[in-house]
Design a protein around this motif. Sequence first.
Motif, PDB file in Angstrom:
ATOM      1  N   ILE A  21     -43.273  39.376  36.866  1.00 17.76           N
ATOM      2  CA  ILE A  21     -43.820  40.690  37.321  1.00 17.76           C
ATOM      3  C   ILE A  21     -42.737  41.169  38.439  1.00 17.76           C
ATOM      4  O   ILE A  21     -42.958  40.537  39.797  1.00 17.76           O
ATOM      5  CB  ILE A  21     -45.132  40.389  37.937  1.00 17.76           C
ATOM      6  CG1 ILE A  21     -46.305  40.053  37.046  1.00 17.76           C
ATOM      7  CG2 ILE A  21     -45.754  41.738  38.675  1.00 17.76           C
ATOM      8  CD1 ILE A  21     -47.560  39.575  37.490  1.00 17.76           C
ATOM      9  N   GLU A  42     -39.541  46.626  36.768  1.00 19.65           N
ATOM     10  CA  GLU A  42     -40.266  46.900  35.371  1.00 19.65           C
ATOM     11  C   GLU A  42     -41.535  47.714  35.611  1.00 19.65           C
ATOM     12  O   GLU A  42     -42.598  47.203  36.069  1.00 19.65           O
ATOM     13  CB  GLU A  42     -40.635  45.515  34.674  1.00 19.65           C
ATOM     14  CG  GLU A  42     -39.409  44.779  34.376  1.00 19.65           C
ATOM     15  CD  GLU A  42     -40.141  43.534  33.723  1.00 19.65           C
ATOM     16  OE1 GLU A  42     -40.940  43.312  33.129  1.00 19.65           O
ATOM     17  OE2 GLU A  42     -39.268  42.624  33.474  1.00 19.65           O
ATOM     18  N   THR A  43     -41.617  48.965  35.712  1.00 22.09           N
ATOM     19  CA  THR A  43     -42.614  49.888  35.736  1.00 22.09           C
ATOM     20  C   THR A  43     -43.024  50.430  34.418  1.00 22.09           C
ATOM     21  O   THR A  43     -42.110  50.801  33.455  1.00 22.09           O
ATOM     22  CB  THR A  43     -42.428  51.186  36.604  1.00 22.09           C
ATOM     23  OG1 THR A  43     -41.308  51.791  36.131  1.00 22.09           O
ATOM     24  CG2 THR A  43     -41.943  50.630  38.069  1.00 22.09           C
ATOM     25  N   GLN A  44     -44.241  50.360  34.250  1.00 29.16           N
ATOM     26  CA  GLN A  44     -44.871  50.916  32.863  1.00 29.16           C
ATOM     27  C   GLN A  44     -45.253  52.257  32.963  1.00 29.16           C
ATOM     28  O   GLN A  44     -45.410  52.666  34.087  1.00 29.16           O
ATOM     29  CB  GLN A  44     -46.067  50.025  32.424  1.00 29.16           C
ATOM     30  CG  GLN A  44     -45.802  48.671  32.209  1.00 29.16           C
ATOM     31  CD  GLN A  44     -47.161  47.945  31.833  1.00 29.16           C
ATOM     32  OE1 GLN A  44     -48.154  48.464  32.063  1.00 29.16           O
ATOM     33  NE2 GLN A  44     -46.901  46.743  31.570  1.00 29.16           N
ATOM     34  N   LYS A  45     -45.193  53.282  31.958  1.00 25.29           N
ATOM     35  CA  LYS A  45     -45.571  54.524  31.956  1.00 25.29           C
ATOM     36  C   LYS A  45     -46.990  54.794  32.081  1.00 25.29           C
ATOM     37  O   LYS A  45     -47.736  53.967  31.710  1.00 25.29           O
ATOM     38  CB  LYS A  45     -44.926  55.260  30.743  1.00 25.29           C
ATOM     39  CG  LYS A  45     -43.511  55.241  30.246  1.00 25.29           C
ATOM     40  CD  LYS A  45     -43.388  56.073  28.930  1.00 25.29           C
ATOM     41  CE  LYS A  45     -41.960  55.998  28.887  1.00 25.29           C
ATOM     42  NZ  LYS A  45     -41.659  56.701  27.511  1.00 25.29           N
ATOM     43  N   PRO A  46     -47.498  55.470  32.879  1.00 18.12           N
ATOM     44  CA  PRO A  46     -48.679  55.809  32.973  1.00 18.12           C
ATOM     45  C   PRO A  46     -49.291  56.234  31.921  1.00 18.12           C
ATOM     46  O   PRO A  46     -48.990  56.930  30.928  1.00 18.12           O
ATOM     47  CB  PRO A  46     -49.045  56.771  33.961  1.00 18.12           C
ATOM     48  CG  PRO A  46     -47.722  57.433  34.284  1.00 18.12           C
ATOM     49  CD  PRO A  46     -46.859  56.599  33.645  1.00 18.12           C
ATOM     50  N   LEU A  47     -50.606  55.712  31.697  1.00 16.30           N
ATOM     51  CA  LEU A  47     -51.343  56.240  30.264  1.00 16.30           C
ATOM     52  C   LEU A  47     -51.835  57.722  30.613  1.00 16.30           C
ATOM     53  O   LEU A  47     -52.286  58.025  31.665  1.00 16.30           O
ATOM     54  CB  LEU A  47     -52.844  55.107  30.306  1.00 16.30           C
ATOM     55  CG  LEU A  47     -52.208  53.629  29.949  1.00 16.30           C
ATOM     56  CD1 LEU A  47     -53.700  52.965  30.088  1.00 16.30           C
ATOM     57  CD2 LEU A  47     -51.850  53.764  28.734  1.00 16.30           C
TER      58      LEU A  47
END
Length: 151
Positions: free
Chosen positions: A24, A28-33
Amino acid sequence: MADEEVGEEEELVDTGGAESETAISPIETQKPLAPPKYEVRPGLGEKFQAQNVRDIIMSTMQEQLMGRQYRADQAPRWAKVIANAVRQRVQDLDMKRYKIVVQSTIIEMKGAGVKCGQRCIWDPETDDYADELYRNDTLFCYTIVYGVYLY
């Protein structure tokens, strides 16, 4: 010997924590849903098609009852066949998110009157029904289809 066991356990805990920290990382960022879409009303052209359903009801009743005389032993089977055929044909219209309920009643024509009522709690903007009546010299068939929109 007791010290060695404690030491091994500490080493396992430390290495497990290091691996989870590297997995973590802030890089690394995830796209917002996208926000979920809730359909609370049918779209334009997706409402209950009452006139098409009436045509289906009438054609199905005529196909099943044309030229038949009332028979008490066969009437329940005819009513079930009509209700199932109407439900299947209405579902083929592909009205999305509508629950289709069909009721068919066959009564012998003997000159007596019939009164019946129905009461439903629903949204008048989305829910609807269609009904039709078929008669000949010996029988009377009333079929109703309810279309209830599922929120």
